[in-house]
Design an enzyme around this catalytic site. Structure first.
Site, PDB file in Angstrom:
ATOM      1  N   ARG A  14      -4.570  -9.382  -7.529  1.00  0.00           N
ATOM      2  CA  ARG A  14      -4.388  -9.954  -6.190  1.00  0.00           C
ATOM      3  C   ARG A  14      -5.253 -11.210  -6.021  1.00  0.00           C
ATOM      4  O   ARG A  14      -5.665 -11.815  -6.992  1.00  0.00           O
ATOM      5  CB  ARG A  14      -4.696  -8.875  -5.153  1.00  0.00           C
ATOM      6  CG  ARG A  14      -3.774  -7.655  -5.316  1.00  0.00           C
ATOM      7  CD  ARG A  14      -3.991  -6.637  -4.233  1.00  0.00           C
ATOM      8  NE  ARG A  14      -3.664  -7.198  -2.924  1.00  0.00           N
ATOM      9  CZ  ARG A  14      -3.988  -6.606  -1.761  1.00  0.00           C
ATOM     10  NH1 ARG A  14      -4.628  -5.450  -1.769  1.00  0.00           N
ATOM     11  NH2 ARG A  14      -3.660  -7.171  -0.617  1.00  0.00           N
ATOM     12  N   TYR A  68       0.798  -1.230   0.000  1.00  0.00           N
ATOM     13  CA  TYR A  68       0.000   0.000   0.000  1.00  0.00           C
ATOM     14  C   TYR A  68       0.832   1.282   0.000  1.00  0.00           C
ATOM     15  O   TYR A  68       0.264   2.378  -0.034  1.00  0.00           O
ATOM     16  CB  TYR A  68      -0.965   0.007   1.196  1.00  0.00           C
ATOM     17  CG  TYR A  68      -1.937  -1.154   1.163  1.00  0.00           C
ATOM     18  CD1 TYR A  68      -2.814  -1.316   0.093  1.00  0.00           C
ATOM     19  CD2 TYR A  68      -1.970  -2.101   2.185  1.00  0.00           C
ATOM     20  CE1 TYR A  68      -3.697  -2.387   0.041  1.00  0.00           C
ATOM     21  CE2 TYR A  68      -2.858  -3.171   2.142  1.00  0.00           C
ATOM     22  CZ  TYR A  68      -3.716  -3.305   1.066  1.00  0.00           C
ATOM     23  OH  TYR A  68      -4.593  -4.359   1.012  1.00  0.00           O
TER      24      TYR A  68
HETATM   25  O1  CA2 Z   1      -6.106  -1.476  -2.581  1.00  0.00           O
HETATM   26  C1  CA2 Z   1      -6.953  -0.949  -1.867  1.00  0.00           C
HETATM   27  O2  CA2 Z   1      -7.080   0.267  -1.746  1.00  0.00           O
HETATM   28  C2  CA2 Z   1      -7.868  -1.835  -1.013  1.00  0.00           C
HETATM   29  O3  CA2 Z   1      -9.151  -1.201  -0.958  1.00  0.00           O
HETATM   30  C3  CA2 Z   1      -7.248  -1.890   0.370  1.00  0.00           C
HETATM   31  C4  CA2 Z   1      -7.973  -2.827   1.336  1.00  0.00           C
HETATM   32  C5  CA2 Z   1      -8.185  -4.208   0.695  1.00  0.00           C
HETATM   33  O4  CA2 Z   1      -8.961  -5.020   1.556  1.00  0.00           O
HETATM   34  C6  CA2 Z   1      -8.860  -4.109  -0.663  1.00  0.00           C
HETATM   35  O5  CA2 Z   1      -8.968  -5.407  -1.205  1.00  0.00           O
HETATM   36  C7  CA2 Z   1      -8.052  -3.225  -1.597  1.00  0.00           C
HETATM   37  C8  CA2 Z   1      -7.187  -3.007   2.623  1.00  0.00           C
HETATM   38  C9  CA2 Z   1      -6.856  -1.737   3.349  1.00  0.00           C
HETATM   39  C10 CA2 Z   1      -6.048  -2.091   4.565  1.00  0.00           C
HETATM   40  O6  CA2 Z   1      -4.918  -1.259   4.612  1.00  0.00           O
HETATM   41  C11 CA2 Z   1      -3.920  -1.583   5.460  1.00  0.00           C
HETATM   42  C12 CA2 Z   1      -2.876  -0.698   5.520  1.00  0.00           C
HETATM   43  C13 CA2 Z   1      -1.815  -0.952   6.338  1.00  0.00           C
HETATM   44  C14 CA2 Z   1      -1.790  -2.095   7.122  1.00  0.00           C
HETATM   45  C15 CA2 Z   1      -2.828  -2.991   7.054  1.00  0.00           C
HETATM   46  C16 CA2 Z   1      -3.897  -2.732   6.223  1.00  0.00           C
END
Ligand code: CA2
Length: 155
Positions: free
Chosen positions: A116, A32
């Site tokens: 993914r 991310y």
């Molecule tokens: O890619 C994206 O923006 C997502 O919406 C992010 C979500 C994921 O479940 C989607 O499939 C795609 C997850 C966000 C969680 O972000 C985190 C950041 C740092 C540590 C843990 C989680």
């Protein structure tokens, strides 16, 4: 100062961030990126100023709070930029709230959900939003805001 939202000349945008996005920049930086949610919000506010939009941001880990905030946007805002995070793949409630908005809505994802795990390939919002931007990290949000500004400018 021009009035913003609905009747005003300046457009008013709600940016909605779903669960766990408050952890950005602290963990999973390989997926991310290293920007924090505050970094993203600052970039969106400053781009909004360039585009003539007032930007309000909202993050919640709770599905009900996300639905309630979306319901509130109906009367107050001119458009919504949303990263529903994990609720993208599961939430009929958020889909229904987006459907009820009657406003331009752009869905964004930091990662390319199609590259993914299979369960991330499906978005329950994809057919009720105006468009999606995925896979460009923070640029997904800024590109999405530009697209939303163009949609809101349509007569
Ligand atoms: O890619 C994206 O923006 C997502 O919406 C992010 C979500 C994921 O479940 C989607 O499939 C795609 C997850 C966000 C969680 O972000 C985190 C950041 C740092 C540590 C843990 C989680």
């Amino acid at each position: 100062m021009p009035e913003s939202g609905k009747r005003g000349a300046k457009k008013s945008v709600l940016v909605v961030h779903g669960p766990n996005l408050n952890l950005l920049g602290q963990r999973e930086t390989d997926v991310y990126g290293t920007d924090t949610l505050s970094d993203i919000d600052r970039q969106l506010s400053s781009l909004g100023a360039e585009l003539g939009c007032e930007v309000e941001t909202f993050q919640s880990n709770s599905e009900g709070d996300l639905v309630s905030r979306l319901q509130g946007a109906r009367e107050e805002k001119d458009g919504v930029l949303i990263n529903p995070a994990a609720y993208t793949h599961t939430s009929v409630a958020i889909r229904d709230a987006v459907l009820a908005l009657g406003l331009p809505v752009v869905e964004v994802h930091l990662s390319n959900i199609h590259k993914r795990e299979e369960f991330r390939h499906r978005s329950l919002l994809s057919d009720v939003v105006d468009g999606q931007v995925v896979g460009f990290g923070v640029d997904s949000y800024t590109l999405g805001l530009r697209a939303l500004a163009n949609l809101m400018a349509r007569p």
